[in-house]
Design a protein around this motif. Structure first.
Motif, mmCIF file in Angstrom:
data_model
loop_
_atom_site.group_PDB
_atom_site.id
_atom_site.type_symbol
_atom_site.label_atom_id
_atom_site.label_comp_id
_atom_site.label_asym_id
_atom_site.label_seq_id
_atom_site.Cartn_x
_atom_site.Cartn_y
_atom_site.Cartn_z
ATOM 1 N N TRP A 148 0.840 -1.211 0.000
ATOM 2 C CA TRP A 148 0.000 0.000 0.000
ATOM 3 C C TRP A 148 0.871 1.257 0.000
ATOM 4 O O TRP A 148 0.619 2.204 -0.755
ATOM 5 N N LEU A 149 1.903 1.244 0.834
ATOM 6 C CA LEU A 149 2.722 2.450 0.987
ATOM 7 C C LEU A 149 3.443 2.824 -0.296
ATOM 8 O O LEU A 149 3.531 4.007 -0.652
ATOM 9 N N ILE A 150 3.984 1.823 -1.024
ATOM 10 C CA ILE A 150 4.726 2.145 -2.239
ATOM 11 C C ILE A 150 3.807 2.776 -3.287
ATOM 12 O O ILE A 150 4.197 3.700 -4.001
ATOM 13 N N ARG A 151 2.560 2.319 -3.345
ATOM 14 C CA ARG A 151 1.607 2.908 -4.294
ATOM 15 C C ARG A 151 1.192 4.320 -3.877
ATOM 16 O O ARG A 151 1.022 5.196 -4.715
ATOM 17 N N GLN A 152 1.021 4.510 -2.588
ATOM 18 C CA GLN A 152 0.687 5.849 -2.109
ATOM 19 C C GLN A 152 1.830 6.838 -2.391
ATOM 20 O O GLN A 152 1.593 7.996 -2.744
ATOM 21 N N ARG A 153 3.073 6.367 -2.257
ATOM 22 C CA ARG A 153 4.220 7.239 -2.556
ATOM 23 C C ARG A 153 4.264 7.611 -4.033
ATOM 24 O O ARG A 153 4.581 8.744 -4.389
ATOM 25 N N ILE A 154 3.945 6.633 -4.904
ATOM 26 C CA ILE A 154 3.948 6.915 -6.340
ATOM 27 C C ILE A 154 2.907 7.971 -6.663
ATOM 28 O O ILE A 154 3.164 8.904 -7.445
ATOM 29 N N VAL A 155 1.721 7.846 -6.073
ATOM 30 C CA VAL A 155 0.667 8.843 -6.301
ATOM 31 C C VAL A 155 1.141 10.221 -5.844
ATOM 32 O O VAL A 155 0.957 11.225 -6.544
ATOM 33 N N GLN A 156 1.760 10.280 -4.668
ATOM 34 C CA GLN A 156 2.222 11.569 -4.148
ATOM 35 C C GLN A 156 3.347 12.161 -5.005
ATOM 36 O O GLN A 156 3.382 13.369 -5.266
ATOM 37 N N GLU A 157 4.264 11.306 -5.482
ATOM 38 C CA GLU A 157 5.361 11.798 -6.318
ATOM 39 C C GLU A 157 4.837 12.308 -7.661
ATOM 40 O O GLU A 157 5.350 13.295 -8.194
ATOM 41 N N LEU A 158 3.821 11.645 -8.205
ATOM 42 C CA LEU A 158 3.235 12.138 -9.446
ATOM 43 C C LEU A 158 2.528 13.471 -9.202
ATOM 44 O O LEU A 158 2.571 14.371 -10.047
ATOM 45 N N GLN A 159 1.885 13.602 -8.047
ATOM 46 C CA GLN A 159 1.245 14.880 -7.714
ATOM 47 C C GLN A 159 2.289 16.004 -7.676
ATOM 48 O O GLN A 159 2.046 17.115 -8.165
ATOM 49 N N ASP A 160 3.458 15.711 -7.120
ATOM 50 C CA ASP A 160 4.524 16.716 -7.060
ATOM 51 C C ASP A 160 4.974 17.126 -8.463
ATOM 52 O O ASP A 160 5.258 18.307 -8.715
ATOM 53 N N VAL A 161 5.035 16.161 -9.386
ATOM 54 C CA VAL A 161 5.418 16.472 -10.764
ATOM 55 C C VAL A 161 4.341 17.300 -11.438
ATOM 56 O O VAL A 161 4.629 18.287 -12.134
ATOM 57 N N VAL A 162 3.075 16.921 -11.244
ATOM 58 C CA VAL A 162 1.961 17.625 -11.884
ATOM 59 C C VAL A 162 1.916 19.092 -11.452
ATOM 60 O O VAL A 162 1.573 19.978 -12.242
ATOM 61 N N ARG A 163 2.293 19.369 -10.210
ATOM 62 C CA ARG A 163 2.289 20.759 -9.727
ATOM 63 C C ARG A 163 3.251 21.651 -10.512
ATOM 64 O O ARG A 163 3.091 22.870 -10.537
ATOM 65 N N THR A 164 4.255 21.039 -11.145
ATOM 66 C CA THR A 164 5.240 21.830 -11.893
ATOM 67 C C THR A 164 4.792 22.122 -13.322
ATOM 68 O O THR A 164 5.482 22.849 -14.034
ATOM 69 N N ILE A 165 3.657 21.571 -13.760
ATOM 70 C CA ILE A 165 3.184 21.727 -15.138
ATOM 71 C C ILE A 165 2.167 22.859 -15.194
ATOM 72 O O ILE A 165 1.078 22.756 -14.610
ATOM 73 N N PRO A 166 2.483 23.961 -15.866
ATOM 74 C CA PRO A 166 1.577 25.120 -15.885
ATOM 75 C C PRO A 166 0.165 24.786 -16.368
ATOM 76 O O PRO A 166 -0.816 25.309 -15.823
ATOM 77 N N VAL B 80 -4.079 14.443 -8.399
ATOM 78 C CA VAL B 80 -3.691 13.104 -8.851
ATOM 79 C C VAL B 80 -4.383 12.089 -7.947
ATOM 80 O O VAL B 80 -4.178 12.097 -6.733
ATOM 81 N N GLU B 81 -5.205 11.233 -8.535
ATOM 82 C CA GLU B 81 -6.040 10.332 -7.738
ATOM 83 C C GLU B 81 -5.976 8.905 -8.289
ATOM 84 O O GLU B 81 -6.123 8.693 -9.487
#
Length: 432
Positions: free
Chosen positions: A23-41, A48-49
């Motif tokens: 569960w934790l590794i998948r939650q981290r992937i979701v959070q890391e993708l959210q961090d990337v998406v924040r950088t896209i204007p 990210v859900e």
């Protein structure tokens, strides 16, 4: 009940049950993708859900992770057009390449739902990224809620056995779920959830319902029997979970024109065909495998050590053997593991790295409770005199039915915690 098969199914479930790290590794992937998406204007304010098997709690440790990037439309539901989705996925692709650490990136623009495939984490988890897939999210939640009816839903989904475990889908939700995803998102989702849960409670409380108390092995055998002629039956019939039955294709105008080898209607989005990717050749192969498996497991001389190689890949079969040998010979398991490690390491992109790590990092007694309870129940039954078996089976099956309902409630409680975390991710994303 087929005791060797029952034991083997519990062996398999004991290995493929996701643990906390999964569960934790998948939650981290979701959070890391959210961090990337924040950088896209172009994706400012997007969240990210996850959805799919992760949300419905039907995933395995090596299963794919489905993620959707939900655009910011304020409170109301809206969906981007396909051209915009393609453009935004290209933005995400460039951002992930620039960030690094995301592997095997592959853009699939021509799929019904355009996706960006990726691998991430250690061990590597593969996944798909889509845009504005609210329908997929809602379907995943509905599948999760079904577990409240019967805890056997997760280990073996079977809609049309007799007596039925689940009602026809229209008894739980009378219309297309995706059609009701309109207006204010929070209101629409809550309305769907309320109706679904109300009908689930009504179904569970129904006094006229005949309970299905079959064991897991009995359900599995009935599944194989039902679909052993699927290639032949699919020529004239389609599978309709919404009505809970096979339906003649020629009598269902929603499936015209006939262009698919197999019709499995999506109960959340009728008349979409969930089996549209299955070709005639695939279907013949599916029937062949089902028939071969059915013939093998019904052999009266088959033992548990013969069964699991028929049902799982070699890497998983080895792990099951390790666990059995550990129970029987204690410390000898470590020696066996060390002997097998060179072979396991060769399967770099197989299940072995995930499973080997799970075996080496032994889990607590509670995490194996379900597996052990199942096998203990089997051995107790097999050791009793034959004259006691018939009466005791009825008692044990009643107990099993209560156990499965309890497991369904426990799964729901865990899901409520997960949904709360998901809402927290969404709120944090909107604040940033």
């Amino acid at each position: 009940m087929n005791a060797p098969l029952e034991s083997t199914l519990w062996d398999i479930l004991g290995v493929i049950e996701p643990q906390r790290d999964d569960w934790l590794i998948r939650q981290r992937i979701v959070q890391e993708l959210q961090d990337v998406v924040r950088t896209i204007p172009n994706l400012r304010g997007a969240t990210v859900e996850p959805f799919g098997s992760f949300v419905s709690n039907l995933f395995t440790p090596w299963g794919d992770l489905d993620i959707t990037v939900m655009l910011d439309y304020g409170s109301y539901i809206s969906v981007a057009g396909k051209k915009r989705k393609l453009s935004l996925l290209e933005d995400v692709l460039r951002a992930l390449k620039e960030k690094g650490g995301w592997w095997r990136l592959r853009f699939i623009p021509n799929a019904k739902v355009p996706i960006l495939k990726f691998e991430k984490g250690c061990p590597a988890i593969s996944g798909d990224i889509s845009i504005d897939n609210l329908g997929g999210q809602m379907k995943s939640k509905c599948l999760f809620w079904l577990n409240q009816i019967d805890g056997r839903f997760r280990p073996l989904v079977l809609l049309t056995c007799k007596p039925a475990i689940f009602p026809p889908f229209h008894a739980l939700y009378p219309t297309n779920v995706v059609d009701d995803l309109t207006g204010v998102r929070e209101t629409a989702e809550q309305s769907i959830s309320d109706l679904f849960h109300a009908n689930i409670r009504k179904y569970i409380a129904g006094r006229s319902r005949t309970m299905n108390r079959s064991s897991l092995s009995e359900l599995f055998v009935s599944f194989l029997a039902k679909f052993s002629t699927i290639s032949l039956k699919a020529r004239d019939f389609g599978i309709c979970p919404f009505t809970g039955q096979w339906e003649e294709i020629n009598n269902n105008t929603r499936w015209f024109p006939r262009t698919f080898a197999l019709y499995l209607e999506d109960p959340f989005e009728q008349p979409a065909n969930s089996a549209r990717a299955v070709s005639v050749r695939n279907l013949d192969r599916i029937q062949e495998v089902i028939q071969r498996t059915q013939l093998a497991i019904l052999s009266p001389s088959l033992s548990w050590i013969d069964i699991h190689p028929l049902l799982v890949k070699p890497e998983l079969s080895r792990v099951i053997l390790f666990r059995k040998q550990n129970q029987n010979s204690g410390g000898q398991m470590m020696q066996l593991q060390q002997q097998q490690q060179p072979q396991i390491r060769k399967h770099v992109h197989s299940l072995a790295p995930v499973i080997a790590a799970r075996v080496q990092n032994a889990r607590s007694e509670n995490q194996l409770r379900g597996w052990r309870d199942g096998t203990r129940h089997i051995h107790e039954l097999s050791s009793k005199p034959k004259q006691e078996t018939a009466s005791n089976n009825a008692v044990s099956k009643e107990s099993n039915a209560k156990k499965w309902r309890k497991r369904g409630i426990q799964q729901q409680q865990r899901g409520d915690v997960f949904n709360s975390k998901q809402q927290l991710w969404r709120a944090r994303s909107q604040q940033s």
